[in-house]
Write an enzyme that holds these catalytic residues in place. Structure first.
Site, PDB file in Angstrom:
ATOM      1  N   ASP A 196       0.639  -0.770   0.100  1.00 44.67           N
ATOM      2  CA  ASP A 196      -0.475   0.382  -0.008  1.00 44.67           C
ATOM      3  C   ASP A 196       0.785   1.103   0.385  1.00 44.67           C
ATOM      4  O   ASP A 196       0.851   1.834   0.829  1.00 44.67           O
ATOM      5  CB  ASP A 196      -1.086   0.362   1.353  1.00 44.67           C
ATOM      6  CG  ASP A 196      -0.551  -0.157   2.419  1.00 44.67           C
ATOM      7  OD1 ASP A 196       1.075  -0.236   2.392  1.00 44.67           O
ATOM      8  OD2 ASP A 196      -0.485   0.537   3.534  1.00 44.67           O
TER       9      ASP A 196
ATOM     10  N   PHE B 244      -0.417  -0.025  12.793  1.00 47.48           N
ATOM     11  CA  PHE B 244      -1.432   0.165  11.574  1.00 47.48           C
ATOM     12  C   PHE B 244      -1.988  -0.454  11.106  1.00 47.48           C
ATOM     13  O   PHE B 244      -3.411  -0.862  10.410  1.00 47.48           O
ATOM     14  CB  PHE B 244      -0.902   1.043  10.972  1.00 47.48           C
ATOM     15  CG  PHE B 244      -2.070   2.144   9.942  1.00 47.48           C
ATOM     16  CD1 PHE B 244      -2.687   2.854   9.977  1.00 47.48           C
ATOM     17  CD2 PHE B 244      -1.542   1.125   8.612  1.00 47.48           C
ATOM     18  CE1 PHE B 244      -3.543   3.545   8.590  1.00 47.48           C
ATOM     19  CE2 PHE B 244      -2.101   2.122   7.235  1.00 47.48           C
ATOM     20  CZ  PHE B 244      -3.345   2.760   7.160  1.00 47.48           C
ATOM     21  N   ASN B 245      -1.038  -1.670  10.053  1.00 49.98           N
ATOM     22  CA  ASN B 245      -1.960  -2.501   9.602  1.00 49.98           C
ATOM     23  C   ASN B 245      -2.884  -3.612  10.509  1.00 49.98           C
ATOM     24  O   ASN B 245      -3.843  -4.143   9.357  1.00 49.98           O
ATOM     25  CB  ASN B 245      -0.683  -3.268   8.596  1.00 49.98           C
ATOM     26  CG  ASN B 245       0.075  -2.805   7.494  1.00 49.98           C
ATOM     27  OD1 ASN B 245      -0.278  -1.688   6.916  1.00 49.98           O
ATOM     28  ND2 ASN B 245       1.606  -3.264   7.255  1.00 49.98           N
TER      29      ASN B 245
ATOM     30  N   ASP C 240       6.685   1.355   2.279  1.00 49.03           N
ATOM     31  CA  ASP C 240       6.328   0.451   0.791  1.00 49.03           C
ATOM     32  C   ASP C 240       7.284   0.276  -0.149  1.00 49.03           C
ATOM     33  O   ASP C 240       7.583  -0.888  -1.526  1.00 49.03           O
ATOM     34  CB  ASP C 240       4.617   0.126   0.013  1.00 49.03           C
ATOM     35  CG  ASP C 240       4.081   0.424   1.539  1.00 49.03           C
ATOM     36  OD1 ASP C 240       3.604   1.285   2.215  1.00 49.03           O
ATOM     37  OD2 ASP C 240       3.780  -0.698   1.833  1.00 49.03           O
TER      38      ASP C 240
ATOM     39  N   THR D 123       2.744  -5.817   2.878  1.00 49.74           N
ATOM     40  CA  THR D 123       2.843  -4.665   3.705  1.00 49.74           C
ATOM     41  C   THR D 123       2.145  -3.974   3.989  1.00 49.74           C
ATOM     42  O   THR D 123       2.742  -2.612   4.269  1.00 49.74           O
ATOM     43  CB  THR D 123       4.373  -4.020   3.135  1.00 49.74           C
ATOM     44  OG1 THR D 123       3.997  -3.692   1.372  1.00 49.74           O
ATOM     45  CG2 THR D 123       5.484  -5.262   2.787  1.00 49.74           C
TER      46      THR D 123
ATOM     47  N   ASN E 275      -2.346   2.736   3.301  1.00 50.83           N
ATOM     48  CA  ASN E 275      -2.243   3.858   4.188  1.00 50.83           C
ATOM     49  C   ASN E 275      -2.514   5.343   3.211  1.00 50.83           C
ATOM     50  O   ASN E 275      -3.123   6.363   3.825  1.00 50.83           O
ATOM     51  CB  ASN E 275      -1.180   4.654   3.419  1.00 50.83           C
ATOM     52  CG  ASN E 275       0.272   3.535   4.117  1.00 50.83           C
ATOM     53  OD1 ASN E 275       0.592   3.973   5.388  1.00 50.83           O
ATOM     54  ND2 ASN E 275       1.895   3.073   3.493  1.00 50.83           N
TER      55      ASN E 275
ATOM     56  N   HIS F 163      10.512   0.358   8.119  1.00 51.10           N
ATOM     57  CA  HIS F 163       9.276  -0.857   8.551  1.00 51.10           C
ATOM     58  C   HIS F 163       9.328  -2.137   7.927  1.00 51.10           C
ATOM     59  O   HIS F 163       9.439  -3.218   8.030  1.00 51.10           O
ATOM     60  CB  HIS F 163       7.575  -0.405   8.576  1.00 51.10           C
ATOM     61  CG  HIS F 163       7.101   0.527  10.149  1.00 51.10           C
ATOM     62  ND1 HIS F 163       7.066   0.461  10.712  1.00 51.10           N
ATOM     63  CD2 HIS F 163       6.060   1.681   9.646  1.00 51.10           C
ATOM     64  CE1 HIS F 163       7.232   1.626  11.879  1.00 51.10           C
ATOM     65  NE2 HIS F 163       6.758   2.451  10.934  1.00 51.10           N
ATOM     66  N   ASP F 164       8.208  -1.706   5.512  1.00 54.00           N
ATOM     67  CA  ASP F 164       8.365  -2.608   5.110  1.00 54.00           C
ATOM     68  C   ASP F 164       9.526  -3.517   4.719  1.00 54.00           C
ATOM     69  O   ASP F 164       9.568  -4.817   4.380  1.00 54.00           O
ATOM     70  CB  ASP F 164       7.188  -2.664   3.802  1.00 54.00           C
ATOM     71  CG  ASP F 164       6.240  -1.724   4.476  1.00 54.00           C
ATOM     72  OD1 ASP F 164       5.961  -2.420   5.652  1.00 54.00           O
ATOM     73  OD2 ASP F 164       5.468  -0.938   4.257  1.00 54.00           O
TER      74      ASP F 164
END
Ligand code: BDR
Ligand code: CA
Length: 315
Positions: free
Chosen positions: A10, A170-171, A15, A129, A39, A244-245
């Site tokens: 996303d 979040f995810n 990402d 992700t 996102n 993060h991703d």
């Protein structure tokens, strides 16, 4: 031996780096990219995924749009971190034009994943992700294809606190029902949560090393990181933004860079304050059968060396 992978994403700043790591590492064979609303809206994430590949000169990898929102909830987005279009910072090129155009595949994400799994000569890994809606839809509509999925590696959740609510990442928070469905499917699953991704920090020296690569991908990436570190500073007080991703990609590209533990993983679907919280039973308190791998450690220098090598090999 390379690992065939599909990236479901996303984009979102981090990402984009996940896509670059998946496309740029020789250990992985990127077969397809699918997008999900997360996102920002699906319209933006689909365009942004194509921009990420186009900037990096990655053509020939199909990109298909999937679920505009979660299985059972309204979509919540994260413009405060990623900007109105999801990739705040650089001027965004038209992915249909330029030297490496990347067009949108007419299939849905589910169709593209299904076709890719069916055509592959061996089971394919899915790296997710974003909210894990597309994988859940696939497993719901095509359970016969589960054996064709080598494993799912997902950035999301946390062994400790959250970033969307005090206890939800979040995810996981955007689509907990999808996560629950995937966890119950029996497909091998690895969660890469905030407890490790908060160590993948974009420090000044990381930025300097990436910028010094000097190619088109690195220049675009540096403008992304400038924006991403600023918003992470404003929102979370983290001026070295956590990327993060790509850590989820590193689990497959360089398994020695991330340590995982086999454990029980569940997600909260109801709760007045805890929807989307991941329950990771690292100490075996619940006496339930382990159902997942959960990332618990990261070799930060090794991780960044992998990202740098990938970016250096792109356009
Ligand atoms: C996750 O949420 C999104 O904003 C990022 O792209 C990452 O996938 C981190 O919580
Ligand atoms: Ca993401």
């Amino acid at each position: 031996m390379t690992v065939p992978v599909i990236v479901d994403c996303d984009p979102g700043h981090d990402d984009v780096f996940a896509l670059w790591l998946a496309a740029g590492r020789p250990e992985l064979d990127l077969l397809a990219v699918t997008t999900v609303g997360g996102n920002v809206s699906l319209e933006h994430t689909s365009r942004n995924a194509r921009i990420a590949l186009s900037v990096a000169g990655v053509t020939g990898v199909p990109v298909a749009a999937g679920a505009p929102g979660p299985l059972a909830r309204e979509l919540s987005t994260a413009e405060w971190i990623h900007g109105e279009n999801g990739l705040g910072g650089p001027e965004l090129p038209d992915p249909d034009a330029g030297p490496s155009p990347v067009r949108l595949d007419p299939r849905t994400a589910t169709e593209l994943i299904a076709d890719t799994l069916a055509a592959a000569s061996e089971p394919v890994a899915i790296i997710a992700t974003g909210p894990i809606t597309n994988v859940a839809v696939l497993l719901r509509e095509r359970p016969d294809l589960a054996p064709r999925i080598r494993e799912v590696v997902w950035m999301g959740g946390s062994t400790d606190r959250g970033n969307a609510t005090p206890y939800a990442e979040f995810n996981a928070w955007v689509d907990p029902e999808a996560l629950d469905l995937v966890l119950r499917s029996g497909v091998r699953f690895t969660m890469v949560g905030l407890n490790v991704t908060h160590r993948a920090l974009v420090t000044a020296s990381v930025r300097e090393r990436l910028a010094a690569i000097g190619n088109r991908t690195a220049r675009f990436g540096d403008e992304l990181l400038e924006f991403f570190c600023r918003t992470n500073d404003e929102v979370f007080g983290m001026p070295d933004g956590p990327l993060h991703d790509p850590v989820a990609v590193a689990v497959l590209a360089d398994p020695d860079s991330v340590t995982v533990a086999r454990t029980r993983l569940d997600v909260e679907l109801v709760g007045s304050e805890t929807v989307g919280a991941t329950s990771v039973d690292l100490d075996g308190m619940l006496g339930r059968e382990a159902n997942a791998f959960v990332a618990v450690g990261i070799d930060v220098d090794r991780f960044w060396a992998g990202v740098e090598a990938a970016v250096a090999g792109l356009a």
